[in-house]
Design a protein around this motif. Structure first.
Motif, PDB file in Angstrom:
ATOM      1  N   ALA A 104      40.215 -12.223  42.783  1.00 34.76           N
ATOM      2  CA  ALA A 104      41.602 -11.957  43.356  1.00 34.76           C
ATOM      3  C   ALA A 104      41.855 -13.631  44.031  1.00 34.76           C
ATOM      4  CB  ALA A 104      41.474 -10.896  44.273  1.00 34.76           C
ATOM      5  N   SER A 105      40.922 -14.492  43.357  1.00 29.12           N
ATOM      6  CA  SER A 105      41.022 -16.193  44.058  1.00 29.12           C
ATOM      7  C   SER A 105      42.375 -16.747  43.603  1.00 29.12           C
ATOM      8  CB  SER A 105      39.926 -16.817  44.414  1.00 29.12           C
ATOM      9  OG  SER A 105      39.784 -17.748  44.615  1.00 29.12           O
ATOM     10  N   PRO A 106      43.190 -17.267  44.039  1.00 31.58           N
ATOM     11  CA  PRO A 106      44.605 -18.493  43.368  1.00 31.58           C
ATOM     12  C   PRO A 106      43.396 -19.597  42.808  1.00 31.58           C
ATOM     13  CG  PRO A 106      45.051 -17.592  45.960  1.00 31.58           C
ATOM     14  CD  PRO A 106      43.486 -16.908  45.451  1.00 31.58           C
ATOM     15  N   HIS A 107      42.196 -19.375  43.030  1.00 35.87           N
ATOM     16  CA  HIS A 107      41.769 -20.635  42.278  1.00 35.87           C
ATOM     17  C   HIS A 107      40.262 -20.006  41.649  1.00 35.87           C
ATOM     18  CE1 HIS A 107      39.639 -25.018  41.081  1.00 35.87           C
ATOM     19  NE2 HIS A 107      38.665 -23.998  42.311  1.00 35.87           N
ATOM     20  N   ARG A 108      40.488 -19.207  40.673  1.00 34.48           N
ATOM     21  CA  ARG A 108      39.497 -18.270  39.788  1.00 34.48           C
ATOM     22  C   ARG A 108      38.191 -19.353  39.506  1.00 34.48           C
ATOM     23  NH1 ARG A 108      36.017 -16.464  36.827  1.00 34.48           N
ATOM     24  NH2 ARG A 108      35.386 -13.935  36.434  1.00 34.48           N
ATOM     25  N   PRO A 109      37.459 -19.709  40.015  1.00 31.70           N
ATOM     26  CA  PRO A 109      35.649 -19.857  39.944  1.00 31.70           C
ATOM     27  C   PRO A 109      34.925 -19.581  38.579  1.00 31.70           C
ATOM     28  CG  PRO A 109      35.359 -18.929  42.443  1.00 31.70           C
ATOM     29  CD  PRO A 109      36.768 -19.100  41.932  1.00 31.70           C
ATOM     30  N   LEU A 110      34.007 -19.665  37.748  1.00 35.13           N
ATOM     31  CA  LEU A 110      33.240 -19.841  37.144  1.00 35.13           C
ATOM     32  C   LEU A 110      32.685 -18.537  38.385  1.00 35.13           C
ATOM     33  CD1 LEU A 110      32.698 -22.457  34.460  1.00 35.13           C
ATOM     34  CD2 LEU A 110      34.130 -20.256  33.932  1.00 35.13           C
ATOM     35  N   LEU A 111      31.996 -17.656  37.217  1.00 33.43           N
ATOM     36  CA  LEU A 111      30.934 -16.954  38.171  1.00 33.43           C
ATOM     37  C   LEU A 111      29.512 -16.626  37.147  1.00 33.43           C
ATOM     38  CD1 LEU A 111      30.466 -15.278  40.818  1.00 33.43           C
ATOM     39  CD2 LEU A 111      31.034 -12.918  39.766  1.00 33.43           C
ATOM     40  N   ILE A 112      28.646 -16.732  37.601  1.00 32.59           N
ATOM     41  CA  ILE A 112      26.978 -16.846  36.668  1.00 32.59           C
ATOM     42  C   ILE A 112      26.795 -16.106  37.469  1.00 32.59           C
ATOM     43  CG2 ILE A 112      28.052 -18.977  35.294  1.00 32.59           C
ATOM     44  CD1 ILE A 112      26.055 -20.174  36.089  1.00 32.59           C
ATOM     45  N   ALA A 113      25.300 -15.888  36.624  1.00 38.08           N
ATOM     46  CA  ALA A 113      24.298 -14.907  36.914  1.00 38.08           C
ATOM     47  C   ALA A 113      23.151 -15.467  36.746  1.00 38.08           C
ATOM     48  CB  ALA A 113      24.570 -13.716  36.791  1.00 38.08           C
ATOM     49  N   ASP A 151      30.659 -14.355  34.366  1.00 35.42           N
ATOM     50  CA  ASP A 151      31.095 -15.506  33.070  1.00 35.42           C
ATOM     51  C   ASP A 151      30.235 -16.514  32.569  1.00 35.42           C
ATOM     52  OD1 ASP A 151      34.404 -15.841  33.326  1.00 35.42           O
ATOM     53  OD2 ASP A 151      33.377 -16.125  35.587  1.00 35.42           O
ATOM     54  N   GLY A 152      29.578 -16.086  33.062  1.00 34.69           N
ATOM     55  CA  GLY A 152      27.689 -16.562  32.258  1.00 34.69           C
ATOM     56  C   GLY A 152      26.879 -16.516  33.542  1.00 34.69           C
ATOM     57  N   LEU A 153      25.469 -17.132  32.354  1.00 38.78           N
ATOM     58  CA  LEU A 153      24.332 -17.354  32.993  1.00 38.78           C
ATOM     59  C   LEU A 153      22.909 -18.262  33.154  1.00 38.78           C
ATOM     60  CD1 LEU A 153      23.238 -14.638  30.102  1.00 38.78           C
ATOM     61  CD2 LEU A 153      24.042 -13.944  32.285  1.00 38.78           C
ATOM     62  N   VAL A 154      22.555 -18.206  34.074  1.00 40.26           N
ATOM     63  CA  VAL A 154      21.654 -19.260  34.825  1.00 40.26           C
ATOM     64  C   VAL A 154      20.462 -18.894  33.561  1.00 40.26           C
ATOM     65  CG1 VAL A 154      19.713 -20.671  35.662  1.00 40.26           C
ATOM     66  CG2 VAL A 154      21.810 -19.563  36.959  1.00 40.26           C
ATOM     67  N   CYS A 155      20.419 -20.070  32.671  1.00 42.50           N
ATOM     68  CA  CYS A 155      18.734 -19.440  31.903  1.00 42.50           C
ATOM     69  C   CYS A 155      18.399 -20.612  31.762  1.00 42.50           C
ATOM     70  CB  CYS A 155      19.179 -18.809  30.019  1.00 42.50           C
ATOM     71  SG  CYS A 155      20.188 -20.007  28.698  1.00 42.50           S
ATOM     72  N   SER A 156      17.086 -20.942  31.354  1.00 44.13           N
ATOM     73  CA  SER A 156      15.803 -21.629  30.644  1.00 44.13           C
ATOM     74  C   SER A 156      16.936 -22.093  28.972  1.00 44.13           C
ATOM     75  CB  SER A 156      14.382 -22.102  30.367  1.00 44.13           C
ATOM     76  OG  SER A 156      14.586 -20.825  29.225  1.00 44.13           O
ATOM     77  N   ALA A 157      16.293 -23.817  28.751  1.00 41.95           N
ATOM     78  CA  ALA A 157      16.560 -23.811  27.103  1.00 41.95           C
ATOM     79  C   ALA A 157      15.981 -23.482  26.201  1.00 41.95           C
ATOM     80  CB  ALA A 157      16.938 -26.138  27.747  1.00 41.95           C
ATOM     81  N   PRO A 168      27.611 -14.262  23.083  1.00 40.54           N
ATOM     82  CA  PRO A 168      28.268 -15.551  22.111  1.00 40.54           C
ATOM     83  C   PRO A 168      29.614 -15.917  23.335  1.00 40.54           C
ATOM     84  CG  PRO A 168      28.481 -14.227  21.420  1.00 40.54           C
ATOM     85  CD  PRO A 168      27.535 -13.110  22.093  1.00 40.54           C
ATOM     86  N   GLU A 169      29.935 -14.734  24.416  1.00 39.87           N
ATOM     87  CA  GLU A 169      31.299 -14.994  25.099  1.00 39.87           C
ATOM     88  C   GLU A 169      30.555 -15.415  25.941  1.00 39.87           C
ATOM     89  OE1 GLU A 169      29.488 -10.974  26.479  1.00 39.87           O
ATOM     90  OE2 GLU A 169      29.700 -12.441  24.755  1.00 39.87           O
ATOM     91  N   LEU A 170      29.358 -15.416  26.510  1.00 40.78           N
ATOM     92  CA  LEU A 170      28.951 -15.698  28.118  1.00 40.78           C
ATOM     93  C   LEU A 170      28.005 -17.752  27.993  1.00 40.78           C
ATOM     94  CD1 LEU A 170      26.338 -13.500  29.566  1.00 40.78           C
ATOM     95  CD2 LEU A 170      29.283 -13.588  29.826  1.00 40.78           C
ATOM     96  N   CYS A 171      29.087 -18.609  29.325  1.00 39.12           N
ATOM     97  CA  CYS A 171      28.402 -19.730  28.924  1.00 39.12           C
ATOM     98  C   CYS A 171      26.771 -19.356  29.011  1.00 39.12           C
ATOM     99  CB  CYS A 171      29.459 -20.634  29.980  1.00 39.12           C
ATOM    100  SG  CYS A 171      29.726 -20.565  31.634  1.00 39.12           S
TER     101      CYS A 171
END
Length: 229
Positions: A104-113, A151-157, A168-171
């Motif tokens: 809903a934000s005019p400036h949409r940030p990436l949202l990761i988990a 939009d994505g995940l935090v993960c170890s390399a 594959p759709e997640l950054c």
């Protein structure tokens, strides 16, 4: 192509963060603000860094009831941040509320988990009632995040290849990145920039190899070169 590097501004003093930022080129990296620095400096520092041309990853790992997390994500989006994160273990309703708030934000940030914190091993998970292996819990929470439209995940390399294959759709945002000459330090789960990108990482979080370097700008340039090595 925009640089994949995110420099972690792990400082307790906003002046130190700004001094470091003054030495870096915002076309070559983004910056990350965590809990300690944001608690000390607040939204003003976000604005100051953005005024210098930096895109900001606000690393506050929101985890609360859905309405509270949604409001926090809305407030973060209003700051104009490039990326923010939540804990996937907050559950599907919380994740969906967060995603709707940024949508809903005019400036949409990436949202990761964040799935499972790297500080948690199998015994620690068992203490909170999770008896599956860590890898199973990571995949469970990754699937939940994908289903909620994040939009994505935090993960170890080390997990990047598995996560990219499954979702594959997640950054993928990976910490613990070290240049080859620094690969053996107190971080246990590290990887070089080129190896992390080859494994499927999209963004690389780098701290001390740049922030503690005698010449941070030169260190940043070396890390960028290492991405293509």
């Amino acid at each position: 192509m925009k640089s994949p590097l995110i420099v972690a501004l792990d400082y307790a003093d906003p002046s130190a963060a700004l001094d470091l930022a003054a030495l870096l080129d915002p076309s070559q990296c983004r910056v990350k603000i965590g809990k300690e620095l944001f608690t000390v400096a607040g939204p003003l520092l976000v604005e100051q860094l953005q005024d210098k041309g930096f895109e900001v990853f606000l690393d506050l790992k929101f985890h609360d009831i859905p309405q509270t997390v949604a409001k926090a994500c809305h407030a973060a989006a209003q700051l104009g941040v490039w990326m923010l994160n939540v804990h996937a273990s907050g559950g599907q309703a919380m994740l969906e509320a967060a995603r709707k708030a940024v949508d809903a934000s005019p400036h949409r940030p990436l949202l990761i988990a964040v799935t499972v914190l790297t500080s948690l091993d199998a015994p620690a998970l068992q203490q909170v009632g999770v008896f599956d292996p860590v890898s199973v819990q990571v995949e469970r929470l990754a699937a939940l995040s994908a289903a909620a439209g994040l939009d994505g995940l935090v993960c170890s390399a080390q997990e990047a290849a598995q996560m990219k294959l499954a979702h594959p759709e997640l950054c993928l945002v990976t910490p613990g990145i070290r240049p080859p000459e620094h690969i053996a330090d107190d971080q246990k789960r590290t990887m070089t920039p080129a190896a992390a990108l080859a494994a499927g990482a999209d963004y690389l979080v780098v701290g001390r190899p740049i922030t503690a370097a005698a010449d941070p700008a030169q260190a940043l340039a070396a890390m960028l070169a290492a991405c293509a090595a």
